[in-house]
Design a protein around this motif. Structure first.
Motif, PDB file in Angstrom:
ATOM      1  N   TRP A 102       0.832  -1.207   0.000  1.00  0.00           N
ATOM      2  CA  TRP A 102       0.000   0.000   0.000  1.00  0.00           C
ATOM      3  C   TRP A 102       0.867   1.257   0.000  1.00  0.00           C
ATOM      4  O   TRP A 102       0.564   2.223  -0.701  1.00  0.00           O
ATOM      5  N   ALA A 103       1.927   1.253   0.788  1.00  0.00           N
ATOM      6  CA  ALA A 103       2.808   2.418   0.823  1.00  0.00           C
ATOM      7  C   ALA A 103       3.416   2.676  -0.552  1.00  0.00           C
ATOM      8  O   ALA A 103       3.503   3.830  -1.012  1.00  0.00           O
ATOM      9  N   ALA A 104       3.848   1.620  -1.237  1.00  0.00           N
ATOM     10  CA  ALA A 104       4.427   1.768  -2.568  1.00  0.00           C
ATOM     11  C   ALA A 104       3.401   2.334  -3.546  1.00  0.00           C
ATOM     12  O   ALA A 104       3.707   3.224  -4.356  1.00  0.00           O
ATOM     13  N   LYS A 105       2.183   1.839  -3.497  1.00  0.00           N
ATOM     14  CA  LYS A 105       1.136   2.312  -4.412  1.00  0.00           C
ATOM     15  C   LYS A 105       0.801   3.778  -4.180  1.00  0.00           C
ATOM     16  O   LYS A 105       0.499   4.516  -5.135  1.00  0.00           O
ATOM     17  N   LEU A 106       0.837   4.219  -2.925  1.00  0.00           N
ATOM     18  CA  LEU A 106       0.458   5.588  -2.592  1.00  0.00           C
ATOM     19  C   LEU A 106       1.657   6.533  -2.525  1.00  0.00           C
ATOM     20  O   LEU A 106       1.492   7.718  -2.204  1.00  0.00           O
ATOM     21  N   GLY A 107       2.847   6.028  -2.833  1.00  0.00           N
ATOM     22  CA  GLY A 107       4.043   6.870  -2.819  1.00  0.00           C
ATOM     23  C   GLY A 107       4.410   7.371  -1.439  1.00  0.00           C
ATOM     24  O   GLY A 107       4.945   8.467  -1.281  1.00  0.00           O
ATOM     25  N   ARG A 108       4.153   6.547  -0.423  1.00  0.00           N
ATOM     26  CA  ARG A 108       4.450   6.921   0.952  1.00  0.00           C
ATOM     27  C   ARG A 108       5.693   6.190   1.445  1.00  0.00           C
ATOM     28  O   ARG A 108       6.065   5.152   0.910  1.00  0.00           O
ATOM     29  N   PRO A 109       6.315   6.700   2.510  1.00  0.00           N
ATOM     30  CA  PRO A 109       7.417   5.959   3.137  1.00  0.00           C
ATOM     31  C   PRO A 109       6.907   4.622   3.675  1.00  0.00           C
ATOM     32  O   PRO A 109       5.730   4.474   3.998  1.00  0.00           O
ATOM     33  N   SER A 110       7.809   3.669   3.775  1.00  0.00           N
ATOM     34  CA  SER A 110       7.482   2.346   4.327  1.00  0.00           C
ATOM     35  C   SER A 110       8.437   2.075   5.488  1.00  0.00           C
ATOM     36  O   SER A 110       9.429   1.368   5.340  1.00  0.00           O
ATOM     37  N   PRO A 111       8.135   2.638   6.666  1.00  0.00           N
ATOM     38  CA  PRO A 111       9.103   2.626   7.767  1.00  0.00           C
ATOM     39  C   PRO A 111       9.099   1.360   8.615  1.00  0.00           C
ATOM     40  O   PRO A 111       9.809   1.288   9.613  1.00  0.00           O
ATOM     41  N   TRP A 112       8.313   0.362   8.230  1.00  0.00           N
ATOM     42  CA  TRP A 112       8.076  -0.777   9.121  1.00  0.00           C
ATOM     43  C   TRP A 112       9.152  -1.843   8.951  1.00  0.00           C
ATOM     44  O   TRP A 112       9.307  -2.427   7.871  1.00  0.00           O
ATOM     45  N   PRO A 113       9.900  -2.143  10.002  1.00  0.00           N
ATOM     46  CA  PRO A 113      10.922  -3.198   9.952  1.00  0.00           C
ATOM     47  C   PRO A 113      10.287  -4.579   9.951  1.00  0.00           C
ATOM     48  O   PRO A 113       9.065  -4.721  10.016  1.00  0.00           O
ATOM     49  N   ASP A 114      11.122  -5.598   9.897  1.00  0.00           N
ATOM     50  CA  ASP A 114      10.616  -6.966   9.756  1.00  0.00           C
ATOM     51  C   ASP A 114       9.956  -7.512  11.019  1.00  0.00           C
ATOM     52  O   ASP A 114       9.159  -8.445  10.933  1.00  0.00           O
ATOM     53  N   THR A 115      10.286  -6.961  12.180  1.00  0.00           N
ATOM     54  CA  THR A 115       9.718  -7.492  13.420  1.00  0.00           C
ATOM     55  C   THR A 115       8.908  -6.427  14.148  1.00  0.00           C
ATOM     56  O   THR A 115       9.212  -5.228  14.079  1.00  0.00           O
ATOM     57  N   LEU A 116       7.887  -6.871  14.857  1.00  0.00           N
ATOM     58  CA  LEU A 116       7.060  -5.961  15.648  1.00  0.00           C
ATOM     59  C   LEU A 116       7.882  -5.297  16.741  1.00  0.00           C
ATOM     60  O   LEU A 116       7.689  -4.102  17.035  1.00  0.00           O
ATOM     61  N   GLU A 117       8.796  -6.031  17.339  1.00  0.00           N
ATOM     62  CA  GLU A 117       9.627  -5.470  18.408  1.00  0.00           C
ATOM     63  C   GLU A 117      10.388  -4.240  17.930  1.00  0.00           C
ATOM     64  O   GLU A 117      10.431  -3.210  18.618  1.00  0.00           O
ATOM     65  N   PRO A 208      -5.400   2.087  -0.808  1.00  0.00           N
ATOM     66  CA  PRO A 208      -5.204   2.511  -2.193  1.00  0.00           C
ATOM     67  C   PRO A 208      -6.401   2.096  -3.053  1.00  0.00           C
ATOM     68  O   PRO A 208      -6.920   0.987  -2.920  1.00  0.00           O
ATOM     69  N   ILE A 209      -6.821   2.996  -3.926  1.00  0.00           N
ATOM     70  CA  ILE A 209      -7.896   2.712  -4.867  1.00  0.00           C
ATOM     71  C   ILE A 209      -7.379   3.002  -6.276  1.00  0.00           C
ATOM     72  O   ILE A 209      -6.827   4.074  -6.544  1.00  0.00           O
ATOM     73  N   ALA A 210      -7.529   2.022  -7.174  1.00  0.00           N
ATOM     74  CA  ALA A 210      -7.066   2.197  -8.548  1.00  0.00           C
ATOM     75  C   ALA A 210      -7.861   3.305  -9.231  1.00  0.00           C
ATOM     76  O   ALA A 210      -9.079   3.388  -9.102  1.00  0.00           O
ATOM     77  N   SER A 211      -7.146   4.166  -9.964  1.00  0.00           N
ATOM     78  CA  SER A 211      -7.786   5.250 -10.700  1.00  0.00           C
ATOM     79  C   SER A 211      -7.123   5.385 -12.068  1.00  0.00           C
ATOM     80  O   SER A 211      -6.140   4.699 -12.371  1.00  0.00           O
ATOM     81  N   LYS A 212      -7.648   6.258 -12.901  1.00  0.00           N
ATOM     82  CA  LYS A 212      -7.092   6.455 -14.231  1.00  0.00           C
ATOM     83  C   LYS A 212      -5.656   6.973 -14.169  1.00  0.00           C
ATOM     84  O   LYS A 212      -4.878   6.762 -15.098  1.00  0.00           O
ATOM     85  N   CYS A 213      -5.335   7.638 -13.097  1.00  0.00           N
ATOM     86  CA  CYS A 213      -3.996   8.229 -12.951  1.00  0.00           C
ATOM     87  C   CYS A 213      -3.065   7.366 -12.092  1.00  0.00           C
ATOM     88  O   CYS A 213      -2.013   7.839 -11.662  1.00  0.00           O
ATOM     89  N   GLY A 214      -3.463   6.129 -11.829  1.00  0.00           N
ATOM     90  CA  GLY A 214      -2.629   5.250 -10.995  1.00  0.00           C
ATOM     91  C   GLY A 214      -3.382   4.829  -9.753  1.00  0.00           C
ATOM     92  O   GLY A 214      -4.365   4.098  -9.826  1.00  0.00           O
ATOM     93  N   TRP A 215      -2.927   5.331  -8.606  1.00  0.00           N
ATOM     94  CA  TRP A 215      -3.559   4.970  -7.333  1.00  0.00           C
ATOM     95  C   TRP A 215      -3.952   6.229  -6.583  1.00  0.00           C
ATOM     96  O   TRP A 215      -3.176   7.186  -6.507  1.00  0.00           O
ATOM     97  N   SER A 216      -5.171   6.209  -6.034  1.00  0.00           N
ATOM     98  CA  SER A 216      -5.666   7.305  -5.213  1.00  0.00           C
ATOM     99  C   SER A 216      -5.872   6.806  -3.785  1.00  0.00           C
ATOM    100  O   SER A 216      -6.001   5.609  -3.541  1.00  0.00           O
ATOM    101  N   THR A 217      -5.911   7.741  -2.840  1.00  0.00           N
ATOM    102  CA  THR A 217      -6.150   7.406  -1.435  1.00  0.00           C
ATOM    103  C   THR A 217      -7.642   7.370  -1.161  1.00  0.00           C
ATOM    104  O   THR A 217      -8.353   8.339  -1.458  1.00  0.00           O
TER     105      THR A 217
END
Length: 243
Positions: A102-117, A208-217
């Protein structure tokens, strides 16, 4: 001849053996997806019983007082019961690929590491140090206003709510409701009845919602319809901490 002993699968196994391809497709399409059974009736009853053990919680919120609706919920301390801790830790890596996609589709940072800790540590470094795991109690006439569970800048985009009582037996009404604000269109609503022990994966704030211009929020909110009778309890698993 020995008797065959049938062992209940562990809570982690119930999460891990779910059809994650189907759940992912449904979350992507609607912003929510209902899981199979995560907790047995006995496990549900044990969690409900925690509500009256005040020492397990850091604070209690009266929804009417804050104009959030009507009813009450409690935030656990960081000393989580085993069932709550195990479910949260097992869900995180399963939800992580969706969050990153979702972050990639919306052009947002993806700050989440591999573990919850590691992620919780980052929340704490950002000043979000309070547990956000919730046990909610609704009686007849109670409801929860549409809202989002965003407690600071550090946000995980998905969360899980688990039904702890039996709809139609322990209570009536009290459906989980969501609204989606669609681009250049009127909002769309949905409702879900939570079977006892089953979980609903849903978006914290948007999808993310698909739109004519790519992805919208697509902004989304969630709440609970009015409980008509009985008492309804749910467990909320949130994957970021609060300020």
């Amino acid at each position: 001849m020995t008797d065959t002993i049938h062992l209940e699968p562990t809570r982690a196994a119930r999460v891990d053996t779910a059809d994650w391809e189907a759940l992912t497709d449904e979350v992507n399409a609607y912003g929510s997806a209902l899981t199979g059974q995560l907790l047995t009736p006995d496990e549900c009853a044990a969690i409900v019983a925690f509500y009256d053990e005040a020492e397990r919680f850091r604070t209690t919120i009266d929804m009417a007082r804050h104009r959030f609706g009507s009813g009450q919920y409690r935030y656990f301390t960081h000393e989580l019961p085993d069932a709550v801790r195990e479910l949260r830790e097992t869900f995180y890596p399963r939800l992580l690929p969706i969050a990153r996609d979702w972050a990639a589709k919306l052009g947002r940072p993806s700050p989440w590491p591999d573990t919850l800790e590691e992620w919780v540590q980052r929340c704490h470094e950002a000043g979000q140090t309070k547990s956000a795991q919730i046990l909610l109690r609704y009686g007849a006439g109670d409801w929860n206003a549409l809202h989002r569970d965003v407690f600071g800048e550090a946000v995980f985009p998905l969360q899980v709510v688990i039904g702890l009582d039996m709809p139609g037996v322990d209570y009536s009404g009290g459906e989980f409701i969501m609204t989606e604000q669609r681009p250049r269109a009127q909002s769309r609503g949905s409702s879900t009845t939570l079977p006892q022990g089953h979980g609903l994966i849903f978006t914290t704030r948007d999808r993310p919602i698909a739109s004519k211009c790519g992805w919208s929020t697509g902004p989304m909110r969630h709440g609970v319809s009015t409980v008509r009778s009985g008492r309804r309890h749910t467990l909320g698993l949130v994957f970021h901490d609060a300020k």
